[in-house]
Design an enzyme around this catalytic site. Structure first.
Site: not given
Length: 992
Positions: A417, A505
């Protein structure tokens, strides 16, 4: 992510839908509706419009063709919004997924007022109201304005301007708004204007609206309820990515349409409000009932897309630290903060920020960072600028987490993140088709960051376990998708939501890793620095990234590529699947072909014109060799030939940095098998993993014989790396083998073969478990592998494993403070019950009843299905369908019992006598799933007929057809597995 259900959030205007089909009375209908319904209501989507208009694609933004241009103007002093649906409208720009390029948003003044009050948490349908002033620049003269809007009601819509040059607030008149209507399928609100906006001028859109606060889904603005300090509490948070900002405020909800935001949140005084930027000020507001509310304003954000707008309203505490002069706060339940559960995340967050600032030579631009731990967050984590959100299980470290992989997992999630603050927030992909530029690079840098702080963590093995292993199993030529999609492939908003998958991802991270490997780390980082600097606060396409890599290549002379970076990488990102690279070690001949799941004969003979440009890093006799390229369907590399010497062997794909599988001719595999037996440590751990993974995968899909893969396991008595054992056991002890109790041939042979080799790794870890289990807390690969190794050992009947299960279970029974080590808890609970009596089972039931943690209840519910006593399993299923529905609510007990070897038959008999009660408890669909579980070992048509007779009275006709087709598929799969298992058994007889 699915769009939230609109059920309960709006009132359908049935009258409007009926009148919509009467083309001759359209104007009259609108006038009637406008007079009857003074404020806006959303109209639900219905069948496509029946009105067809020629040359729809030629509609201009001036909107001369639409009937709305002839309507009477609505007064502009305080216009009332009357909503109609698009069903009677001719085709136009509102049918497109992308906004027309007529308006460019520059700034939002956004005020939101959620009606959450701490003393009124029982209110079922919470709502919020809001106002937004959007400053826009008109790029193309238009009489129509399209904004994204979903589930919102409107009270007012005004257009002011054009604005005076050099100011933002001084207006020169207003533009009349004649009509406001909704294009439901494409999630637009459309404003029909009385006059055209002028190209090059700026305007302000003033909109007042209200909407729902979601409770069942975590999208848009949503509610979490939880318990803290013994009290029931609630908080509000937002999730805007990818397309949920439009359900919170009307906006230009596309990633390239960046703007600045001034956000104001009105909230109850007992709550704190958080947003992207630091708090600017607070004041007080009184509502019509005389209640006091706090008005919190925030500083202006940098230019950013709508999906990064964030807010939270909560009754939380926080811990803080300063990193390079910037405040970092972690917000969580007061109990969690008091217990120090946020301290681990707080201590590593600042250093991660600093590491990335130094790596990219770009400072984090915001003055603060808040991280908030939400009780429930479906998206796991979200990188909003200045307000990062996490499911609390991925941010808070509990004392009981010391022996789990949680510490490493939190580190990875935080790194991912925080990586987004540069990849995604600072530089954003132009549109969702290239979301991998955000997620792939954030995923890749997880490993660079954690490796920097934990250099002993085996980076290649962890990347394999966390990323490569999963995506290579799912990615193949017929069902895969490209990581970089064509824009025209997207026709619905749901297509965007589906992009957040393994390919974005895992494959995205693998693409970045492969690129780094065939360049070098220094050049790779320099190219990224250039890319990030050039596109800061802006947007980029995939080609922009390739250009900056090409510039880095062109500015040096050491690394030579067979084609441009764009040509190389496009061959990977613009197509699905991956190649199998096959090397003949006798001749040096190498070829590539697409990997198919279950390669058929016609595919073997098929010529493949499309090729990947494959970087081949390789080792020979343990020494790294120079990079070569397979840029054709086949090529000869004489340097890869091996001699008859026992010392001569070759492995392709050094460190598994290339995104492909490797196959060899029989001699190549034989030499590797011999080397493993002779000196396995000469082959690095990552390549022992690779050999097992590639060989078993290729054998399952008919590229090589299963015997070739089995030959690689002969050395296992010398294998002391648990992650390699994990890979072996995943491939050898498969679900079909475990569940097929009729396979009396293979099991004893496999037991004899594996137990003889398993002793070494078993002794290492069973000793640690008995003597110093705390030593495992920093061994990430052991923590993720132990359950499979221990479970296999007990399943194979290793006496010491069974004894250890008894010991640990009884120790816990007698003294519950003696926790079972988490990595093997599932195994110990299961075998503790399987080896015990009703005493152990009753103890587990009592623990289950008194436990509130969902994860632990699921563990216990499955463990109770491990009993081998038919009467206990019958009693268990009886409990499940007769006790409170809140008991065993997390687990379908019938399915859990049916999944065990003994339970399959017990569950079948129980179902015959109780199927109506089972339907009442778990629903009709559960019967369909049960049929698959009970029938998972069928291999004949007679068995299918027996099952059909069994469930004929239970299921609807369409369900019977579905189940029959599925059982046929299971039968065919089982027949293939039986042939495979027969060959495994034959090989085991020769090699045991």
């Amino acid at each position: 992510m699915e769009p939230p259900s609109s059920s309960g959030f709006y009132v359908s205007r049935a009258v409007a839908l009926l009148l919509a089909g009467l083309a001759a009375a359209l104007l009259l209908a609108l006038a009637v509706l406008a007079s009857l319904y003074g404020h806006c209501a959303r109209v639900p989507p219905s069948d496509r419009r029946s009105l067809e208009v020629p040359n729809a694609a030629s509609f201009s933004p001036l909107g001369q063709e639409g009937p709305s241009s002839t309507q009477e103007p609505v007064p502009t002093s305080e216009p009332q919004v009357t909503a109609t649906s698009q069903d009677w409208r001719p085709p136009g720009p509102w049918d497109q997924l992308r906004l027309p390029p007529w308006l460019v948003p520059l700034h939002y003044d956004l005020e939101l007022w959620p009606r959450l009050q701490p003393d009124k948490l029982s209110v079922q349908l919470l709502r919020f109201s809001g106002r937004v002033n959007i400053t826009v620049r008109c790029a193309v003269s238009t009489k129509r304005l399209l904004l994204h809007s979903l589930f919102l009601d409107y009270d007012r819509a005004e257009v002011r301007g054009p604005l005076s040059p050099g100011t933002r607030n001084d207006t020169v008149g207003r533009v009349p708004v004649h009509d406001v209507w909704f294009a439901m399928d494409t999630q637009y609100v459309v404003l029909e204007l009385g006059e055209a906006l002028q190209s090059g001028s700026r305007y302000e859109l003033h909109l007042s609206f209200s909407g729902p606060i979601f409770q069942e889904v975590r999208e848009g603005l949503f509610l979490n309820t939880y318990t803290d300090q013994g009290e029931r509490r609630a908080l509000l948070a937002s999730q805007m990515e990818p397309t949920f900002a439009r359900s919170v405020f009307p906006c230009f909800d596309e990633p390239a349409l960046k703007a600045t935001f001034n956000i104001t949140i009105i909230h109850h005084p007992r709550y704190v409000a958080l947003s992207n930027m630091p708090q600017r000020g607070q004041s007080e507001k009184e509502d019509v009932n005389g209640s006091k509310w706090t008005v919190t304003t925030f500083y202006t954000t940098p230019h950013m897309p709508t999906y990064l707008v964030a807010l939270a309203i909560c009754d939380y505490d926080h811990v803080s630290r300063t990193e390079r002069g910037k405040e970092i706060h972690i917000w969580a339940r007061k109990d969690a903060i008091a217990n120090g559960n946020a301290d681990f995340a707080l201590n590593i967050t600042g250093p991660i920020f600093s590491f990335l600032e130094d790596l990219f030579n770009i400072s984090y631009p915001l003055p603060k960072t808040d991280l908030i731990a939400l009780p429930v967050f479906d998206n796991r984590a979200m990188e909003n600028w200045g307000l990062l959100m996490f499911d609390e299980s991925l941010l808070l470290l509990l004392p009981s987490d010391q022996l789990t992989e949680k510490k490493t997992l939190i580190s990875y999630i935080l790194s991912h993140e925080i990586g987004h603050q540069w990849f995604g927030n600072l530089v954003t992909m132009n549109w969702w088709n290239n979301i991998w530029l955000n997620e792939g690079f954030a995923s890749y840098f997880e490993f660079g960051i954690i490796n920097y702080f934990n250099p002993k963590l085996p980076r290649n093995e962890v990347f394999f376990s966390n990323f490569l292993h999963g995506v290579l199993k799912e990615d193949h030529a017929l069902v895969s998708r490209a990581v970089s999609m064509k824009v025209e492939n997207f026709t619905e908003t749901s297509d965007i939501n589906e992009l957040f998958d393994l390919f974005t991802y895992n494959k995205g991270a693998s693409m970045a890793r492969m690129l780094s490997s065939f360049l070098n780390e220094h050049l790779f980082i320099n190219a990224l620095k250039s890319y990030l600097k050039m596109f800061s606060y802006s947007n980029a396409e995939q080609d922009d990234l390739w250009r900056h890599f090409q510039m880095a290549i062109d500015n040096q002379s050491e690394i030579l590529l067979p084609a441009t970076v764009k040509t190389i990488m496009d061959s990977w990102t613009h197509r699905g699947g991956f190649p199998v690279v096959t090397l003949n070690v006798s001749t040096g001949f190498m070829k590539q072909e697409p990997f198919y799941l279950g390669k058929a004969e016609n595919q073997i003979l098929q010529a493949h014109n499309d090729t990947w440009i494959v970087p081949i890093l390789w080792i020979k006799n343990g020494a790294p060799q120079s990079l070569v390229w397979l840029d054709k369907s086949s090529k000869v590399f004489p340097e890869m030939q091996v001699s008859d010497s026992d010392q001569d062997w070759v492995i392709l794909n050094l460190n598994m940095t290339g995104y492909y599988r490797v196959n060899y001719d029989k001699l190549g595999w034989k030499k590797l098998s011999q080397q493993l037996v002779k000196d396995p440590k000469a082959i690095p751990v990552i390549h022992r993993l690779q050999l097992i993974d590639d060989a078993f995968s290729l054998s399952k899909s008919n590229y090589i014989e299963i015997e070739t893969a089995l030959d690689l396991t002969k050395y296992l008595a010398e294998e002391d790396e648990i992650i390699v054992w994990y890979e072996v056991l995943v491939n050898l002890i498969t679900r079909d083998l475990v569940s097929d109790v009729n396979d009396y041939d293979t099991y004893p042979l496999l037991k004899q073969y594996l137990l003889k080799r398993l002793n070494s790794i078993w002794n290492i870890y069973s000793t640690i478990i008995r003597e110093n289990v705390a030593a495992l807390q920093d061994d990430y690969l052991a923590l993720i592998s132990l359950e499979k190794v221990f479970g296999a050992a007990c399943w194979l009947g290793l006496e010491d494993c069974l004894q250890l299960s008894r010991e640990l279970f009884r120790k816990w029974m007698n003294h519950p403070e003696n926790e079972i080590p988490y990595p093997i808890k599932n195994v110990i609970l299961c075998y503790g019950v399987a080896l015990g009596s009703d005493k152990e089972w009753d103890f587990l039931l009592n623990v289950y009843i008194n436990t509130t943690k969902e994860e632990e209840r699921i563990q216990l519910a499955y463990a109770m299905s491990c009993s081998k006593d038919p009467w206990i399993l019958n009693r268990y299923m009886e409990y499940a369908i007769t006790t409170s529905p809140f008991t065993f609510n997390e687990t379908n007990v019938m399915e859990a019992v049916a999944a065990s070897e003994v339970g399959r038959y017990i569950a079948k008999d129980f179902l015959i006598n109780n199927w109506q009660a089972v339907i009442e408890r778990y629903g009709t669909q559960s019967l369909v799933t049960l049929m698959y579980v009970i029938g998972r070992t069928i291999s004949t048509d007679l068995q299918i007929m027996e099952l059909q007779q069994f469930y004929s009275n239970m299921l609807e006709e369409h369900q019977r057809i579905t189940v029959h087709a599925k059982l046929q598929t299971i039968k065919n799969e089982n027949l293939k597995n039986k042939k495979r298992n027969a060959r495994i058994a034959q090989w085991l007889r020769k090699n045991t």
